[in-house]
Scaffold this motif. Structure first.
Motif, PDB file in Angstrom:
ATOM      1  N   CYS A   1       4.546 -15.176   3.851  1.00  0.00           N
ATOM      2  CA  CYS A   1       3.808 -14.258   4.709  1.00  0.00           C
ATOM      3  C   CYS A   1       4.199 -14.506   6.162  1.00  0.00           C
ATOM      4  O   CYS A   1       4.117 -15.639   6.646  1.00  0.00           O
ATOM      5  CB  CYS A   1       2.309 -14.464   4.541  1.00  0.00           C
ATOM      6  SG  CYS A   1       1.695 -14.034   2.901  1.00  0.00           S
ATOM      7  N   ILE A   2       4.600 -13.438   6.833  1.00  0.00           N
ATOM      8  CA  ILE A   2       5.101 -13.525   8.206  1.00  0.00           C
ATOM      9  C   ILE A   2       4.322 -12.549   9.072  1.00  0.00           C
ATOM     10  O   ILE A   2       4.028 -11.434   8.646  1.00  0.00           O
ATOM     11  CB  ILE A   2       6.604 -13.172   8.244  1.00  0.00           C
ATOM     12  CG1 ILE A   2       7.392 -14.120   7.332  1.00  0.00           C
ATOM     13  CG2 ILE A   2       7.150 -13.214   9.675  1.00  0.00           C
ATOM     14  CD1 ILE A   2       8.799 -13.635   7.017  1.00  0.00           C
ATOM     15  N   ALA A   3       4.009 -12.962  10.281  1.00  0.00           N
ATOM     16  CA  ALA A   3       3.363 -12.074  11.250  1.00  0.00           C
ATOM     17  C   ALA A   3       4.215 -11.989  12.499  1.00  0.00           C
ATOM     18  O   ALA A   3       4.673 -13.012  13.021  1.00  0.00           O
ATOM     19  CB  ALA A   3       1.976 -12.580  11.604  1.00  0.00           C
ATOM     20  N   ASP A   4       4.452 -10.766  12.967  1.00  0.00           N
ATOM     21  CA  ASP A   4       5.117 -10.543  14.251  1.00  0.00           C
ATOM     22  C   ASP A   4       4.055 -10.033  15.209  1.00  0.00           C
ATOM     23  O   ASP A   4       3.594  -8.905  15.107  1.00  0.00           O
ATOM     24  CB  ASP A   4       6.253  -9.537  14.107  1.00  0.00           C
ATOM     25  CG  ASP A   4       7.061  -9.386  15.390  1.00  0.00           C
ATOM     26  OD1 ASP A   4       6.681  -9.996  16.411  1.00  0.00           O
ATOM     27  OD2 ASP A   4       8.071  -8.661  15.382  1.00  0.00           O
ATOM     28  N   ILE A   5       3.647 -10.896  16.129  1.00  0.00           N
ATOM     29  CA  ILE A   5       2.509 -10.611  17.003  1.00  0.00           C
ATOM     30  C   ILE A   5       2.996 -10.026  18.324  1.00  0.00           C
ATOM     31  O   ILE A   5       3.845 -10.603  18.990  1.00  0.00           O
ATOM     32  CB  ILE A   5       1.700 -11.894  17.248  1.00  0.00           C
ATOM     33  CG1 ILE A   5       1.225 -12.467  15.902  1.00  0.00           C
ATOM     34  CG2 ILE A   5       0.501 -11.608  18.151  1.00  0.00           C
ATOM     35  CD1 ILE A   5       0.546 -13.814  16.013  1.00  0.00           C
TER      36      ILE A   5
ATOM     37  N   VAL B   1      15.072  -6.570  12.240  1.00  0.00           N
ATOM     38  CA  VAL B   1      16.153  -7.557  12.095  1.00  0.00           C
ATOM     39  C   VAL B   1      15.682  -8.706  11.207  1.00  0.00           C
ATOM     40  O   VAL B   1      16.394  -9.150  10.299  1.00  0.00           O
ATOM     41  CB  VAL B   1      16.608  -8.077  13.468  1.00  0.00           C
ATOM     42  CG1 VAL B   1      17.628  -9.203  13.303  1.00  0.00           C
ATOM     43  CG2 VAL B   1      17.194  -6.954  14.307  1.00  0.00           C
ATOM     44  N   LEU B   2      14.469  -9.175  11.460  1.00  0.00           N
ATOM     45  CA  LEU B   2      13.901 -10.233  10.628  1.00  0.00           C
ATOM     46  C   LEU B   2      13.847  -9.800   9.165  1.00  0.00           C
ATOM     47  O   LEU B   2      14.274 -10.526   8.269  1.00  0.00           O
ATOM     48  CB  LEU B   2      12.483 -10.568  11.100  1.00  0.00           C
ATOM     49  CG  LEU B   2      12.303 -11.452  12.327  1.00  0.00           C
ATOM     50  CD1 LEU B   2      10.825 -11.552  12.678  1.00  0.00           C
ATOM     51  CD2 LEU B   2      12.883 -12.823  12.097  1.00  0.00           C
ATOM     52  N   ALA B   3      13.299  -8.617   8.943  1.00  0.00           N
ATOM     53  CA  ALA B   3      13.080  -8.144   7.573  1.00  0.00           C
ATOM     54  C   ALA B   3      14.380  -7.973   6.802  1.00  0.00           C
ATOM     55  O   ALA B   3      14.400  -8.120   5.579  1.00  0.00           O
ATOM     56  CB  ALA B   3      12.311  -6.828   7.604  1.00  0.00           C
ATOM     57  N   GLN B   4      15.450  -7.655   7.506  1.00  0.00           N
ATOM     58  CA  GLN B   4      16.742  -7.478   6.851  1.00  0.00           C
ATOM     59  C   GLN B   4      17.439  -8.800   6.567  1.00  0.00           C
ATOM     60  O   GLN B   4      18.477  -8.824   5.914  1.00  0.00           O
ATOM     61  CB  GLN B   4      17.633  -6.585   7.719  1.00  0.00           C
ATOM     62  CG  GLN B   4      17.172  -5.133   7.762  1.00  0.00           C
ATOM     63  CD  GLN B   4      17.945  -4.303   8.763  1.00  0.00           C
ATOM     64  OE1 GLN B   4      18.164  -4.711   9.900  1.00  0.00           O
ATOM     65  NE2 GLN B   4      18.370  -3.114   8.343  1.00  0.00           N
ATOM     66  N   ASN B   5      16.852  -9.898   7.047  1.00  0.00           N
ATOM     67  CA  ASN B   5      17.515 -11.193   6.905  1.00  0.00           C
ATOM     68  C   ASN B   5      16.646 -12.286   6.298  1.00  0.00           C
ATOM     69  O   ASN B   5      17.093 -13.427   6.186  1.00  0.00           O
ATOM     70  CB  ASN B   5      18.024 -11.653   8.273  1.00  0.00           C
ATOM     71  CG  ASN B   5      19.211 -10.840   8.750  1.00  0.00           C
ATOM     72  OD1 ASN B   5      20.346 -11.117   8.414  1.00  0.00           O
ATOM     73  ND2 ASN B   5      18.930  -9.813   9.549  1.00  0.00           N
ATOM     74  N   VAL B   6      15.407 -11.940   5.929  1.00  0.00           N
ATOM     75  CA  VAL B   6      14.546 -12.911   5.261  1.00  0.00           C
ATOM     76  C   VAL B   6      13.841 -12.247   4.091  1.00  0.00           C
ATOM     77  O   VAL B   6      13.740 -11.025   4.016  1.00  0.00           O
ATOM     78  CB  VAL B   6      13.477 -13.494   6.218  1.00  0.00           C
ATOM     79  CG1 VAL B   6      14.113 -14.211   7.388  1.00  0.00           C
ATOM     80  CG2 VAL B   6      12.513 -12.407   6.699  1.00  0.00           C
TER      81      VAL B   6
ATOM     82  N   ILE C   1      14.579   2.525   7.158  1.00  0.00           N
ATOM     83  CA  ILE C   1      15.524   1.587   6.538  1.00  0.00           C
ATOM     84  C   ILE C   1      14.963   1.028   5.226  1.00  0.00           C
ATOM     85  O   ILE C   1      15.383  -0.030   4.749  1.00  0.00           O
ATOM     86  CB  ILE C   1      15.916   0.453   7.500  1.00  0.00           C
ATOM     87  CG1 ILE C   1      14.685  -0.235   8.104  1.00  0.00           C
ATOM     88  CG2 ILE C   1      16.798   0.980   8.603  1.00  0.00           C
ATOM     89  CD1 ILE C   1      15.031  -1.390   9.026  1.00  0.00           C
ATOM     90  N   ASN C   2      13.992   1.762   4.669  1.00  0.00           N
ATOM     91  CA  ASN C   2      13.462   1.484   3.337  1.00  0.00           C
ATOM     92  C   ASN C   2      12.842   0.092   3.212  1.00  0.00           C
ATOM     93  O   ASN C   2      12.998  -0.587   2.200  1.00  0.00           O
ATOM     94  CB  ASN C   2      14.564   1.654   2.280  1.00  0.00           C
ATOM     95  CG  ASN C   2      13.999   1.881   0.884  1.00  0.00           C
ATOM     96  OD1 ASN C   2      12.923   2.457   0.726  1.00  0.00           O
ATOM     97  ND2 ASN C   2      14.712   1.405  -0.129  1.00  0.00           N
ATOM     98  N   LEU C   3      12.127  -0.317   4.251  1.00  0.00           N
ATOM     99  CA  LEU C   3      11.466  -1.617   4.236  1.00  0.00           C
ATOM    100  C   LEU C   3       9.942  -1.493   4.160  1.00  0.00           C
ATOM    101  O   LEU C   3       9.226  -2.481   4.262  1.00  0.00           O
ATOM    102  CB  LEU C   3      11.834  -2.418   5.492  1.00  0.00           C
ATOM    103  CG  LEU C   3      13.270  -2.917   5.591  1.00  0.00           C
ATOM    104  CD1 LEU C   3      13.531  -3.513   6.962  1.00  0.00           C
ATOM    105  CD2 LEU C   3      13.558  -3.946   4.506  1.00  0.00           C
TER     106      LEU C   3
END
Length: 263
Positions: free
Chosen positions: A49-53, A63-68, A92-94
């Motif tokens: 679980c990741i949060a971008d605040i 960029v994060l989502a495409q690499n983690v 980008i289908n995320l």
């Protein structure tokens, strides 16, 4: 108005939001810098679980989502940013594992020890670096990571003009060693610290604003508040070109440390 005597906080939040909504980035940065910071983080899995605040429209989030692996929640105070964020994720289908929600970094909607990673590029200043590190720590699992970029002084002494500008804009600005010390005192092991290169400011933040500023001035011709905002942004850019040896954005990556008993 003398733009050097006005603070960005004196402009209405809706106007600021509209201005930055028309830009790909809402602050200095780059995909390369995001990936460099990500390279110091080793605990991410499919169920993480990741949060971008303070995610803005989500340039760095995508960029994060495409690499983690894992699920990412982006949080920002401005609904227009979040609307664009979710549109960007869908493009980008995320959308199945990346979702933006409207919320305040002062009242985050997470459970204690829910997150594996907290990310925040150029936004923690809104709550304050030291306060954010301390208040957000409880949401991280033991061994979880925090990665934030923060404007910082490179030198112990600065010219009066740039010192005054940043002390008015963000009194929490400090030197890199002091920021690292604050991270450590907040209960993190400092993992990495690096300065963002100049292109993150010039090519990715200030140059894209030039056409946006002309567009804004045309749209709001004769509006003094808009003219003052543009003057302020231009003055900020001029200061960077003039004094960039003295300050810039710095990425700070920390790992939550929990002392074992009997400490």
């Amino acid at each position: 108005m003398k733009e050097e005597n006005k603070s960005i906080h004196e402009f209405g939040v809706n106007l600021i939001c509209e201005y930055f909504l028309g830009l790909e980035r809402q602050g200095p940065g780059s995909p390369e810098v995001t990936l460099k910071a990500l390279g110091f983080i080793d605990n991410l899995k499919k169920d993480s679980c990741i949060a971008d605040i303070g995610c803005g429209t989500g340039g760095q989030t995508m960029v994060l989502a495409q690499n983690v692996q894992g699920n990412i929640t982006g949080i920002d105070l401005f609904p227009a940013f979040i609307e664009q964020f979710n549109m960007n994720a869908t493009k980008i289908n995320l959308q199945e594992r990346v979702k933006g929600i409207v919320g305040s970094m002062e009242n985050l909607p997470f459970q204690n020890e829910e997150l594996d990673l907290i990310w925040s590029e150029g936004a923690i200043y809104n709550i304050g670096f030291e306060r954010g590190l301390n208040e957000w720590r409880k949401f991280l699992k033991p061994g979880g990571y925090i990665a934030v970029s923060e404007v910082s002084w490179f030198t112990e002494k600065r010219p009066v003009e740039i010192e005054k500008f940043w002390m008015d804009a963000y009194p929490g600005i400090d030197t890199i060693p002091n920021k690292v010390s604050q991270m450590q005192k907040a209960g993190y092991i400092p993992v990495a610290t690096f300065i963002l290169p100049e292109n993150c400011w010039i090519d990715n933040f200030y140059i894209p604003q030039v056409s946006r500023q002309e567009e804004f001035l045309q749209r709001y011709r004769g509006n003094k508040t808009v003219e003052d905002l543009i003057a302020y942004q231009r003055y900020e850019a001029q200061l960077y070109y003039k004094f960039k040896e003295y300050y810039g954005y710095v990425f700070y990556v920390g790992k939550k440390f929990v002392y074992p008993d009997p400490f």
